[in-house]
Design a protein around this motif. Structure first.
Motif, PDB file in Angstrom:
ATOM      1  N   PRO A   1      61.325  -5.350 -27.138  1.00  0.00           N
ATOM      2  CA  PRO A   1      62.533  -5.583 -26.336  1.00  0.00           C
ATOM      3  C   PRO A   1      62.371  -5.089 -24.902  1.00  0.00           C
ATOM      4  CG  PRO A   1      63.067  -4.323 -28.327  1.00  0.00           C
ATOM      5  CD  PRO A   1      61.589  -4.477 -28.290  1.00  0.00           C
ATOM      6  N   LEU A   2      61.719  -3.939 -24.766  1.00  0.00           N
ATOM      7  CA  LEU A   2      61.557  -3.378 -23.419  1.00  0.00           C
ATOM      8  C   LEU A   2      60.683  -4.284 -22.557  1.00  0.00           C
ATOM      9  CD1 LEU A   2      62.614  -0.741 -22.233  1.00  0.00           C
ATOM     10  CD2 LEU A   2      60.302   0.184 -22.471  1.00  0.00           C
TER      11      LEU A   2
ATOM     12  N   ILE B   1      57.110  -1.337 -33.043  1.00  0.00           N
ATOM     13  CA  ILE B   1      56.959  -2.289 -31.935  1.00  0.00           C
ATOM     14  C   ILE B   1      58.244  -3.090 -31.713  1.00  0.00           C
ATOM     15  CG2 ILE B   1      55.663  -4.305 -31.119  1.00  0.00           C
ATOM     16  CD1 ILE B   1      53.224  -3.184 -32.499  1.00  0.00           C
ATOM     17  N   VAL B   2      58.830  -3.545 -32.810  1.00  0.00           N
ATOM     18  CA  VAL B   2      59.986  -4.428 -32.666  1.00  0.00           C
ATOM     19  C   VAL B   2      61.224  -3.660 -32.158  1.00  0.00           C
ATOM     20  CG1 VAL B   2      61.200  -4.413 -34.906  1.00  0.00           C
ATOM     21  CG2 VAL B   2      60.818  -6.560 -33.711  1.00  0.00           C
ATOM     22  N   ARG B   3      61.263  -2.367 -32.397  1.00  0.00           N
ATOM     23  CA  ARG B   3      62.419  -1.578 -31.944  1.00  0.00           C
ATOM     24  C   ARG B   3      62.273  -1.173 -30.479  1.00  0.00           C
ATOM     25  NH1 ARG B   3      65.544   1.245 -35.895  1.00  0.00           N
ATOM     26  NH2 ARG B   3      65.530   3.172 -34.716  1.00  0.00           N
ATOM     27  N   TYR B   4      61.067  -0.747 -30.112  1.00  0.00           N
ATOM     28  CA  TYR B   4      60.909  -0.173 -28.774  1.00  0.00           C
ATOM     29  C   TYR B   4      60.097  -1.041 -27.815  1.00  0.00           C
ATOM     30  CZ  TYR B   4      62.598   3.903 -31.270  1.00  0.00           C
ATOM     31  OH  TYR B   4      63.347   4.736 -32.023  1.00  0.00           O
TER      32      TYR B   4
ATOM     33  N   VAL C   1      54.759  -9.027 -28.335  1.00  0.00           N
ATOM     34  CA  VAL C   1      56.083  -9.652 -28.384  1.00  0.00           C
ATOM     35  C   VAL C   1      56.098 -10.838 -29.353  1.00  0.00           C
ATOM     36  CG1 VAL C   1      57.899 -10.772 -27.051  1.00  0.00           C
ATOM     37  CG2 VAL C   1      56.543  -8.960 -25.986  1.00  0.00           C
ATOM     38  N   GLY C   2      55.150 -11.766 -29.170  1.00  0.00           N
ATOM     39  CA  GLY C   2      55.161 -12.991 -29.973  1.00  0.00           C
ATOM     40  C   GLY C   2      55.112 -12.722 -31.472  1.00  0.00           C
TER      41      GLY C   2
ATOM     42  N   LEU D   1      54.354 -14.715 -20.762  1.00  0.00           N
ATOM     43  CA  LEU D   1      55.290 -14.379 -21.838  1.00  0.00           C
ATOM     44  C   LEU D   1      55.946 -15.654 -22.365  1.00  0.00           C
ATOM     45  CD1 LEU D   1      56.823 -11.941 -23.281  1.00  0.00           C
ATOM     46  CD2 LEU D   1      58.659 -12.439 -21.683  1.00  0.00           C
ATOM     47  N   GLY D   2      56.380 -16.510 -21.430  1.00  0.00           N
ATOM     48  CA  GLY D   2      57.012 -17.773 -21.822  1.00  0.00           C
ATOM     49  C   GLY D   2      56.067 -18.613 -22.665  1.00  0.00           C
ATOM     50  N   LEU D   3      54.786 -18.616 -22.278  1.00  0.00           N
ATOM     51  CA  LEU D   3      53.795 -19.391 -23.026  1.00  0.00           C
ATOM     52  C   LEU D   3      53.654 -18.837 -24.453  1.00  0.00           C
ATOM     53  CD1 LEU D   3      51.645 -21.646 -23.018  1.00  0.00           C
ATOM     54  CD2 LEU D   3      49.996 -19.972 -22.205  1.00  0.00           C
ATOM     55  N   ALA D   4      53.695 -17.507 -24.582  1.00  0.00           N
ATOM     56  CA  ALA D   4      53.566 -16.902 -25.910  1.00  0.00           C
ATOM     57  C   ALA D   4      54.717 -17.369 -26.817  1.00  0.00           C
ATOM     58  CB  ALA D   4      53.549 -15.383 -25.805  1.00  0.00           C
ATOM     59  N   PHE D   5      55.920 -17.470 -26.249  1.00  0.00           N
ATOM     60  CA  PHE D   5      57.070 -17.948 -27.031  1.00  0.00           C
ATOM     61  C   PHE D   5      56.909 -19.414 -27.398  1.00  0.00           C
ATOM     62  CE2 PHE D   5      59.155 -14.110 -25.590  1.00  0.00           C
ATOM     63  CZ  PHE D   5      59.986 -13.798 -26.654  1.00  0.00           C
ATOM     64  N   PHE D   6      56.548 -20.198 -26.382  1.00  0.00           N
ATOM     65  CA  PHE D   6      56.404 -21.638 -26.583  1.00  0.00           C
ATOM     66  C   PHE D   6      55.349 -21.923 -27.642  1.00  0.00           C
ATOM     67  CE2 PHE D   6      54.546 -25.768 -25.469  1.00  0.00           C
ATOM     68  CZ  PHE D   6      55.668 -26.554 -25.279  1.00  0.00           C
TER      69      PHE D   6
END
Ligand code: PFF
Length: 457
Positions: free
Chosen positions: A439-440, A433-436, A57-58, A223-228
């Motif tokens: 986001p999922l 990855i970015v399409r499927y 995701v990141g 997941l939140g940590l990966a964004f941060f």
């Protein structure tokens, strides 16, 4: 790839692109947040999910953000006006501004603790390996409302002065030279930590996963940590992307930043967990973990006090690099949307707003400990609102836009720099990855984290 405005000032060299982006990513997230969250959520299993979240995701979100920013050559909000048909997409930019505010509200508080620890370390107040003493020093610091607020406002004043003074470039240069020294210091602490008698227990905690510890909450946190960590999902990387050179290899730069960032986090983990187990600290001690364990490691080595001061000074400098990029999001927004709003005025406005928003976060460890929103104190509320809701939601929209609406041909042209890079396979993988996948995953983890789905029984 016709960029609408090519006359914008940008990063001059390829190395500049890399270090500036890294300067935004590396900060308290690596040295303070990553270890304490890993400690709170069971160690290695959390680390594994965090790495997966970063890769699946990141990294794709980061590439998408930089790609859109470089294409539009604009800030986090106007980029949407340039790339999307509907104005509704600008809401993604607006949510980024809110996220930047929420992050700064608690980030400046923690940065204040770091500055405070520089002074405490110089005065010899931190020379202890006794968990009870270390906890006492940390607890007394955070629960003192006046000194905490004074440090937080001091940090805000410092960052605003740097921005208003237009010396951001100078600071970026300084950060660039000092970051490698921070890296070396981390390696020094790691070596000391690894030679402690019970180092093995700390390493086992960090690297040998116990999957029973995986809960829906832990996955959302990872997941939140990966964004941060990667400063994504809120427009920071979009803004930085707008300064990227046309010949920069976006997927490669993003991958390098991600790997370097991950390395710094792992080093922080290796520095801290052996000490946690050796001296009997609590792995799940929460936000105080760094501030209690690092002094213990230094206290038990020759010239430890000097090293400790240097360590906290360098950490303070790393936080400034990250804060400059955080400030940039609302400052750019106000400068461009409010009438007659100069950069100076916008910076002062943002600083005052943050000074006020930050108060309840800072007082969460003292007089406002019992004031809760959705069951969280203000400090945690700001943290979770940004990392677990706004950034993943922003990231989801960015993935959907880059993968489905921007146009696959345009993505290919942009990421291959008009076919001058031969990275077709990388682009195909990115698109897949970015399409499927991304986001999922974001959708499932968010729904599960918000209690609307139950993936882990
Ligand atoms: N990535 C920074 C850190 O890990 O400390 C925090 C951060 C900076 C988050 C900039 C978001 C941002 F826009």
């Amino acid at each position: 790839m016709a960029a609408p405005h090519c006359d914008r000032e940008g990063f001059a060299t390829k190395l500049g692109v890399l270090t500036a982006t890294l300067g935004s990513a590396v900060g308290l997230g690596n040295i303070w947040k990553f270890p304490y969250m890993t400690g709170e959520h069971g160690g290695a299993a959390f680390l594994l999910i965090y790495i997966l979240a970063t890769l699946l995701v990141g990294l794709p979100v980061m590439i998408s953000e930089i790609l859109l920013g470089r294409y539009a050559r604009s800030n986090a909000i106007s980029t949407w006006r340039k790339v999307a048909r509907s104005k509704a997409w600008m809401l993604v930019g607006a949510s980024g501004v809110v996220a930047a505010f929420a992050i700064m509200a608690f980030y400046t508080d923690v940065a204040g603790w770091v500055f405070n620890y520089v002074i405490k370390a110089s005065m010899g107040d931190l020379n202890t390996t006794d968990p009870a003493v270390a906890e006492g020093v940390f607890g007394a610091m955070v629960s003192n409302p006046w000194s905490s607020l004074a440090f937080q406002w001091g940090v805000l004043a410092l960052v605003s002065t740097i921005i208003i003074g237009g010396v951001t470039k100078g600071i970026e240069k300084t950060t660039k030279t000092l970051m490698p020294i921070l890296f070396v210091m981390l390696v020094v602490v790691c070596i000391r930590s690894l030679t402690l008698p019970k180092a093995g227990e700390g390493l086992a905690f960090l690297f040998s996963p116990d999957f029973s510890k995986i809960t829906g909450e832990a996955v959302l946190m990872a997941l939140g940590l990966a964004f941060f960590k990667l400063s994504i999902g809120m427009g920071t990387m979009m803004t930085y992307g707008s300064y990227f050179r046309q010949d920069a290899n976006v997927p490669l730069v993003a991958t390098r930043v991600m790997l370097a960032d991950l390395t710094v986090s792992l080093l922080a983990g290796i520095a801290i967990f052996p000490a946690v187990f050796n001296y009997g600290f609590e792995a799940a001690a929460g936000p105080g973990l760094l501030f209690m364990t690092i002094p213990a490691v230094f206290s038990s080595m020759p010239m430890g006090q000097l090293f400790m001061v240097v360590f906290f000074v360098l950490t303070a400098i790393a936080t400034i690099g990250a804060m400059l990029s955080l400030f940039e999001v609302p400052v750019a927004f106000f400068t461009e949307t409010l009438k007659d709003c100069s950069r100076r005025k916008a910076t002062i406005l943002v600083a005052i707003g943050l000074g006020l928003c930050g108060v309840p976060a800072t007082l969460s460890f003292g007089p406002m400990a019992d004031v809760k929103i959705f069951g969280l104190n203000f400090f945690d509320f700001y943290d979770q609102l940004s990392s677990n809701i706004l950034m993943p939601a922003g990231g989801l929209m960015i993935c959907l836009f880059a993968g489905w609406l921007f146009g696959q041909e345009k993505v290919k042209e942009c990421l291959s720099n008009n076919n001058s890079l031969h990275n077709g396979a990388v682009i195909s993988l990115f698109l897949l990855i970015v399409r499927y996948v991304s986001p999922l995953l974001v959708l499932l983890v968010m729904l599960n984290g918000l209690g609307l789905l139950d993936l882990f029984g």
